[in-house]
Design a protein around this motif. Structure first.
Motif, PDB file in Angstrom:
ATOM      1  N   SER A  27      24.825  -3.628 -23.291  1.00 61.02           N
ATOM      2  CA  SER A  27      24.515  -3.326 -21.900  1.00 61.02           C
ATOM      3  C   SER A  27      24.165  -1.920 -21.786  1.00 61.02           C
ATOM      4  CB  SER A  27      25.545  -3.773 -20.732  1.00 61.02           C
ATOM      5  OG  SER A  27      26.462  -2.884 -20.694  1.00 61.02           O
ATOM      6  N   ASP A  28      23.195  -1.736 -20.771  1.00 62.36           N
ATOM      7  CA  ASP A  28      22.780  -0.247 -20.856  1.00 62.36           C
ATOM      8  C   ASP A  28      23.907   0.706 -20.387  1.00 62.36           C
ATOM      9  OD1 ASP A  28      20.047  -0.117 -21.920  1.00 62.36           O
ATOM     10  OD2 ASP A  28      19.525  -1.055 -19.809  1.00 62.36           O
ATOM     11  N   ASP A  82      16.681 -11.065 -26.345  1.00 57.77           N
ATOM     12  CA  ASP A  82      16.845  -9.515 -25.836  1.00 57.77           C
ATOM     13  C   ASP A  82      15.483  -8.882 -26.436  1.00 57.77           C
ATOM     14  OD1 ASP A  82      19.276  -9.860 -24.536  1.00 57.77           O
ATOM     15  OD2 ASP A  82      20.300  -9.480 -26.336  1.00 57.77           O
TER      16      ASP A  82
END
Length: 129
Positions: A27-28, A82
């Motif tokens: 996740s960022d 992704d």
């Protein structure tokens, strides 16, 4: 005779024991926080159907079991699901590993399955400088 067979079988089973990989989905927010803390982060671009990825993940799990003191966070990127992240990290294919120390990328590898090379990179990044 049976005791010797049982002892040999037990030894074989113990020598081929598999370890669970301690990793999490990318996740960022998590990546940014780890980088801000100067942490060592390994981005693992993988696919469940990829035999090279399976071997890499075995090596990574064995590394974690053998070196619990090495503080490496493994963030998973699915090669199949992704695609934006695959492009962002410029992963040419599944089985790509990217190693960061803080915000600096210190290693990039595609299809590396030599245990000694992976261990060397991880240990080098986690050693105090």
């Amino acid at each position: 005779m049976f005791r010797y067979f049982l002892a040999a079988l037990t030894g074989l089973l113990l020598s081929t024991a598999t370890f669970a990989l301690d990793s999490e989905a990318f996740s960022d927010e998590r990546f940014d926080a780890l980088q801000a803390d100067g942490a060592v982060v390994l981005i693992d671009v993988w696919a469940p159907w990829c035999p090279t990825c399976r071997r890499q993940r075995e090596i990574l799990a064995e590394f974690q079991a053998a070196h619990p003191e090495a503080d490496v966070t493994i963030l998973e990127v699915s090669y199949d699901d992704d695609k934006d992240l695959v492009r962002r990290f410029r992963a040419p294919r599944q089985s790509t590993l990217l190693l960061f120390k803080g915000s600096e990328q210190v290693w990039f590898s595609v299809a590396e399955t030599r245990e000694e090379v992976i261990y060397e990179q991880l240990l080098g990044a986690t050693s105090a400088n």
